[in-house]
Enzyme design. Structure first.
Site, short mmCIF file in Angstrom:
data_model
loop_
_atom_site.label_atom_id
_atom_site.label_comp_id
_atom_site.label_asym_id
_atom_site.label_seq_id
_atom_site.Cartn_x
_atom_site.Cartn_y
_atom_site.Cartn_z
N ARG A 1 0.81 -1.23 0.00
CA ARG A 1 0.00 0.00 0.00
C ARG A 1 0.84 1.27 0.00
O ARG A 1 0.33 2.36 -0.24
CB ARG A 1 -1.03 -0.03 1.12
N GLU B 1 3.39 -11.10 13.96
CA GLU B 1 2.64 -11.86 14.95
C GLU B 1 2.89 -13.36 14.78
O GLU B 1 3.08 -14.09 15.75
CB GLU B 1 1.16 -11.53 14.81
#
Ligand code: AMP
Length: 188
Positions: free
Chosen positions: A73, A110
């Site tokens: 992005r 994560e």
């Protein structure tokens, strides 16, 4: 280090209007994540132009020579801003995507480790670099990107995000010497 409120941007754009255009998608890509979707902002021609104008006003006097965008992005506003600033655009990509010789850096996500790469001839020590991504969460991605850019010993590195998730405290990873600007703030 400063927030964008220090710029006189209200003449250029209304941050509330910008924030209202970001779509919140609960539980994407995994349960518990509030995904901030910037596609709803980018598809609005007025807002896209206002965002581009705002970023241009923020950086037009800093002699930026390269805008470095982070996949994926950061590849949307990054090149738009580069053309406005008459700077070059350099991509930082996920491992295995860039075709020529690269430098790479890894950071913990994560679940597992992510690796990003930059071409070895992308920057040089005369560059003034604006690093851009859409969103600051934990800061791990941008910190790794900063380490990659620092390998080139550029004159200066400035960091920009459209959105900051303040409760995740990603900003704390960066040295206070680094100019780190964000436009829209959310708790998480
Ligand atoms: P981080 O390394 O934790 O700062 O994550 C930043 C990267 O993950 C950026 O490239 C973002 O586009 C993406 N990201 C992380 N959290 C979110 C979120 N809640 N909404 C949208 N994008 C996110």
């Amino acid at each position: 280090m400063f927030h964008v409120e220090q710029f006189k941007i209200n003449d250029i754009m209304n941050i509330t209007k910008l924030k209202n255009a970001v779509r919140n998608v609960p539980d994407f890509p995994i349960p518990g994540i509030q995904f901030k979707d910037v596609t709803t902002l980018f598809k609005d021609p007025e807002l896209l132009t206002e965002l581009s104008d705002t970023l241009y006003e923020m950086y037009k006097n800093l002699n930026i020579t390269k805008v470095v965008g982070i996949e994926s992005r950061g590849f949307i506003m990054g090149p738009i801003l580069a053309t406005r600033l008459h700077a070059g655009f350099v991509p930082i990509r996920k491992a295995g995507k860039l075709p020529a010789a690269t430098y790479e850096d890894s950071y913990e996500k994560e679940y597992g480790i992510d690796t990003i790469q930059i071409h070895q001839d992308a920057l040089n020590e005369n560059d003034i670099v604006l690093l851009h991504d859409d969103l600051l969460a934990t800061g791990g991605t941008m910190l790794a990107a900063c380490r990659l850019v620092q390998k080139f010993k550029p004159k200066q590195i400035i960091v920009n995000f459209i959105i900051e998730l303040e409760d995740l405290k990603g900003r704390a990873l960066f040295s206070p010497d680094v100019q780190l600007d964000t436009l829209i703030h959310y708790p998480v």
